[in-house]
Design an enzyme around this catalytic site. Structure first.
Site, PDB file in Angstrom:
ATOM      1  N   ARG A   1      -4.044  -4.971   6.740  1.00 39.00           N
ATOM      2  CA  ARG A   1      -5.153  -4.059   7.071  1.00 39.00           C
ATOM      3  C   ARG A   1      -6.362  -4.839   7.584  1.00 39.00           C
ATOM      4  O   ARG A   1      -7.018  -4.442   8.547  1.00 39.00           O
ATOM      5  CB  ARG A   1      -5.569  -3.269   5.837  1.00 39.00           C
ATOM      6  CG  ARG A   1      -4.650  -2.154   5.440  1.00 39.00           C
ATOM      7  CD  ARG A   1      -5.235  -1.411   4.265  1.00 39.00           C
ATOM      8  NE  ARG A   1      -5.152  -2.160   3.014  1.00 39.00           N
ATOM      9  CZ  ARG A   1      -6.038  -2.092   2.040  1.00 39.00           C
ATOM     10  NH1 ARG A   1      -7.128  -1.347   2.185  1.00 39.00           N
ATOM     11  NH2 ARG A   1      -5.870  -2.766   0.922  1.00 39.00           N
TER      12      ARG A   1
ATOM     13  N   TYR B   1       6.467  -8.758   8.458  1.00 40.49           N
ATOM     14  CA  TYR B   1       6.011  -7.371   8.589  1.00 40.49           C
ATOM     15  C   TYR B   1       6.149  -6.881  10.025  1.00 40.49           C
ATOM     16  O   TYR B   1       6.062  -7.661  10.972  1.00 40.49           O
ATOM     17  CB  TYR B   1       4.528  -7.240   8.217  1.00 40.49           C
ATOM     18  CG  TYR B   1       4.176  -7.535   6.783  1.00 40.49           C
ATOM     19  CD1 TYR B   1       4.261  -6.536   5.811  1.00 40.49           C
ATOM     20  CD2 TYR B   1       3.710  -8.795   6.404  1.00 40.49           C
ATOM     21  CE1 TYR B   1       3.897  -6.792   4.494  1.00 40.49           C
ATOM     22  CE2 TYR B   1       3.351  -9.054   5.094  1.00 40.49           C
ATOM     23  CZ  TYR B   1       3.448  -8.058   4.138  1.00 40.49           C
ATOM     24  OH  TYR B   1       3.094  -8.314   2.842  1.00 40.49           O
TER      25      TYR B   1
ATOM     26  N   ASP C   1       0.833  -1.197   0.000  1.00 42.75           N
ATOM     27  CA  ASP C   1       0.000   0.000   0.000  1.00 42.75           C
ATOM     28  C   ASP C   1       0.872   1.254   0.000  1.00 42.75           C
ATOM     29  O   ASP C   1       2.029   1.219   0.450  1.00 42.75           O
ATOM     30  CB  ASP C   1      -0.905   0.013   1.235  1.00 42.75           C
ATOM     31  CG  ASP C   1      -1.955  -1.087   1.187  1.00 42.75           C
ATOM     32  OD1 ASP C   1      -2.346  -1.484   0.071  1.00 42.75           O
ATOM     33  OD2 ASP C   1      -2.376  -1.552   2.266  1.00 42.75           O
TER      34      ASP C   1
ATOM     35  N   ASP D   1      -7.460   1.470   7.038  1.00 42.04           N
ATOM     36  CA  ASP D   1      -6.213   2.149   7.393  1.00 42.04           C
ATOM     37  C   ASP D   1      -6.471   3.651   7.436  1.00 42.04           C
ATOM     38  O   ASP D   1      -7.620   4.106   7.357  1.00 42.04           O
ATOM     39  CB  ASP D   1      -5.081   1.793   6.418  1.00 42.04           C
ATOM     40  CG  ASP D   1      -5.370   2.206   4.973  1.00 42.04           C
ATOM     41  OD1 ASP D   1      -6.317   3.004   4.761  1.00 42.04           O
ATOM     42  OD2 ASP D   1      -4.677   1.732   4.062  1.00 42.04           O
TER      43      ASP D   1
END
Length: 330
Positions: free
Chosen positions: A209, A103, A75, A117
């Site tokens: 997300r 992550y 993103d 988000d």
């Protein structure tokens, strides 16, 4: 004269071709040598504020006219590893995508948005409960393993040929079916309400997300993703990634990596010279089942390397003791 110019332009590229041995490349005539395609992998560090497509376009400008693609969208607000495949190696994107990903993410509890988000319209949940650390640990444990996850409405998934996020932006109702994704680990790095920082290792297709959204709901409140950093995809790590400002036609040789790294999770077999010729022409080779990690199993794939240790093809067992090329990189 044109051939000489083409040869000069391609000379800096000849080391990038990962599908021929050095000796073989030196034996090429100047005409053929000039036509050899640039091919390989670039581990790029994507900065925040750029789309993955923006990064691909930057790399494509440097490597043109070669085909360029990325192996997993990040993103715009996310940073970290974006694996870029160039030339023939774009055919291996699916193998990079299925590698394990790591992550670090920051979630905001007590808030939700239509995009899951900060990019969307953020709404604060009135009277949201404040989960204890014990409650948090109990909920996070439920999200480790194979789980069902509904992708965000604002995602690049196609519905009847159209991107879901484009439909959502037009106000259309987007109803995406849940799918199975794998969370290998989910560990709390820091928890100071309303902020929660976690380290995640997951498989292909996971939306962080959506993970934030679902964790918030499981806690009896809401949550959205504040920040995301992808630290690794398989053997490609953030600390080794090149910055876009450091990637130029002059530095390309330094940053491009061989195709074999795209299939680091596959078992390898070394081809003899005779087998190389057979595979080169799309013909099968004979091997005993013990060599194939699963006799007569078309789902088993093998990375076939040439005499120089470079990836030549992806093979699979189509018939007993018979390996056929699925992807040929010659």
């Amino acid at each position: 004269m044109r051939n000489v110019q083409r040869y000069e332009r391609s000379f800096v590229r000849h080391n990038f071709n990962t599908h021929r041995s050095i000796a073989g490349r030196r034996a090429e005539s100047a005409d053929n040598f000039a036509l050899m395609a640039l091919s390989g992998i670039i581990n790029v560090y994507k900065p925040g504020g750029m789309t993955s497509r923006d990064v691909v376009d930057r790399v494509k400008w440097i490597t043109r006219p070669e085909k360029v693609g990325h192996a997993g969208t990040l993103d715009p607000l996310a940073t970290g590893v974006l694996v870029i495949c160039v030339g023939q190696v774009t055919r291996l994107i699916q193998y990079v995508q299925r590698l394990r990903k790591s992550y670090s993410a920051k979630f905001l509890l007590g808030c939700r948005s239509d995009t899951d988000d900060l990019e969307g319209e953020v709404v604060t949940v009135p009277g949201a409960p404040i989960p204890t650390r014990a409650q948090l640990d109990e909920v996070l444990a439920r999200f480790v393993g194979d789980i069902q996850q509904r992708p965000p409405a604002h995602s690049a998934i196609k519905i009847a040929g159209r991107r879901a996020y484009k439909l959502a932006r037009r106000g259309e109702i987007v109803d995406l079916a849940a799918r199975t994704v794998t969370i290998h680990s989910l560990d709390v790095r820091r928890y100071e309400y309303p902020e929660l920082e976690v380290d995640i290792e997951c498989g292909s297709g996971t939306y962080v997300r959506a993970l934030a959204r679902d964790i918030g709901e499981a806690l009896g409140t809401a949550a959205l993703m504040l920040a995301l950093h992808r630290s690794a995809i398989g053997c490609f790590r953030a600390e080794d990634a090149c910055r876009l400002e450091d990637l130029t036609s002059e530095t390309l040789e330094k940053h491009i990596q061989p195709a074999i790294r795209a299939v680091s999770d596959l078992a390898q077999i070394a081809l003899t010279e005779v087998e190389q010729e057979e595979v080169r022409h799309g013909r099968p080779i004979r091997r005993f089942p013990t060599t194939t990690v699963g006799a007569n199993n078309p789902l088993v794939e093998l990375a076939a390397v040439d005499s120089a240790g470079q990836l030549a093809a992806i093979l699979y067992e189509k018939h007993p003791d018979e390996l056929w090329p699925k992807i040929n990189l010659w």
